[in-house]
Design a protein around this motif. Structure first.
Motif, PDB file in Angstrom:
ATOM      1  N   UNK A  99       0.972  -1.159   0.090  1.00 44.73           N
ATOM      2  CA  UNK A  99      -0.081   0.163  -0.128  1.00 44.73           C
ATOM      3  C   UNK A  99       0.895   1.274   0.009  1.00 44.73           C
ATOM      4  N   UNK A 100       0.311   2.487  -0.502  1.00 48.56           N
ATOM      5  CA  UNK A 100       0.939   3.502  -0.489  1.00 48.56           C
ATOM      6  C   UNK A 100       0.235   4.681   0.436  1.00 48.56           C
ATOM      7  N   UNK A 101       1.068   5.321   1.215  1.00 49.59           N
ATOM      8  CA  UNK A 101       0.296   6.418   1.879  1.00 49.59           C
ATOM      9  C   UNK A 101       1.116   7.689   1.695  1.00 49.59           C
ATOM     10  N   UNK A 102       0.417   8.902   1.787  1.00 51.54           N
ATOM     11  CA  UNK A 102       0.978  10.176   1.534  1.00 51.54           C
ATOM     12  C   UNK A 102       1.657  10.531   2.807  1.00 51.54           C
ATOM     13  N   UNK A 103       3.262  10.926   2.784  1.00 50.12           N
ATOM     14  CA  UNK A 103       3.942  11.309   4.020  1.00 50.12           C
ATOM     15  C   UNK A 103       3.375  12.794   4.195  1.00 50.12           C
ATOM     16  N   UNK A 104       2.437  13.007   5.038  1.00 55.74           N
ATOM     17  CA  UNK A 104       2.143  14.379   5.467  1.00 55.74           C
ATOM     18  C   UNK A 104       1.256  14.292   6.655  1.00 55.74           C
TER      19      UNK A 104
END
Ligand code: TMP
Ligand code: ASP
Length: 237
Positions: free
Chosen positions: A119-124
């Motif tokens: 999975x991908x998550x936005x680093x924010x």
């Protein structure tokens, strides 16, 4: 090697410049945060354990042909690493359902993912690291199609290596988070791999030996991280 000015301070590490422009020092702090730093504490000795554990894992991965930013451990709390341009995407690999995926999708805990899930998550932090897909990464121009595929491929290889290695130590690698960077145009594994960024369950007892101890008050964090370090150090591959 000379340590120079502070370049960046994150929640768990500080990055310092060195006298060589392509190399920086990562200093591991004792601060622990969870749920976007809503829960915070200082846990004496955590930085030392994470630096040692992450150094061990990076060395193992380098030996197995995974390109990483790691050069060497230089003190109890510091590692020398290559300076990279961090891609603001967190890549999570899951072997068993735990944590956010149980809540978000209602998948029962311990459900096996075969093949492992990437999975991908936005680093924010301000946006609470939302889950995103490949199309979002492309639309936001965070990485190219080629880079996304490279990150996926490397994340799955890291999973195979660490899962097999930890299994030999009697520990289940449930899931983990990776960050990647660009170095001379190539994708390399960066940030850290430690019990802060992985879920590790004792195969026999099911006990959590990772940051879930802090997140959910499951027991002393140092005790869990020390068990991980002792098991991996006992068994150099
Ligand atoms: P999650 O179940 O909360 O999405 O976490 C999946 C894995 O990623 C778990 O091993 C913990 C790790 N992780 C981080 O390293 N940093 C984070 O900010 C989050 C949310 C998870
Ligand atoms: N690392 C994140 C934070 O500091 C979340 C987590 O790991 O649970 O808030």
């Amino acid at each position: 090697m000379e340590k120079r000015e502070k370049l960046y301070e994150g929640k768990a590490k500080i990055i310092y410049a060195t006298d060589e422009p392509d190399k920086v020092i990562a200093y591991y702090k004792d601060s622990a945060t969870a749920f976007d730093a809503v829960k915070k504490a200082t846990i004496e000795g955590k930085g030392v354990l994470n630096n040692k554990i992450a150094s061990f894992f990076f060395k193992l991965l380098n030996e197995k042909g995974i390109p990483t930013h790691f050069i060497k451990q230089i003190s109890d709390r510091e590692m020398l690493i290559y300076k990279v341009e961090i891609i603001p995407v967190e890549v999570v690999v899951r072997n068993l359902a735990a944590g956010s995926i149980v809540k978000r999708l209602g998948i029962p805990e311990k459900t096996e993912f075969n093949p492992p899930l990437v999975e991908f998550y936005l680093k924010n932090d301000e946006l609470h690291d939302p889950i995103i897909c490949k199309e979002h990464i492309l639309a936001m121009k965070l990485a190219t199609e080629e880079e996304i595929e490279k990150m996926r491929e490397l994340a799955l290889k890291v999973n195979e290596i660490l899962r097999e290695f930890m299994k030999k130590q009697g520990i289940i690698l449930v899931d983990f988070k990776l960050e990647f960077g660009r170095k001379d145009g190539e994708i390399v594994l960066a940030d850290e791999i430690s019990p802060d960024t992985c879920r590790f369950w004792d195969e026999k007892t099911g006990e959590s030996l990772d940051k879930d101890r802090f997140r959910f008050d499951l027991g002393d964090l140092i005790e869990g991280y020390t068990k991980i370090l002792e098991k991996i150090e006992k068994k150099e591959t």
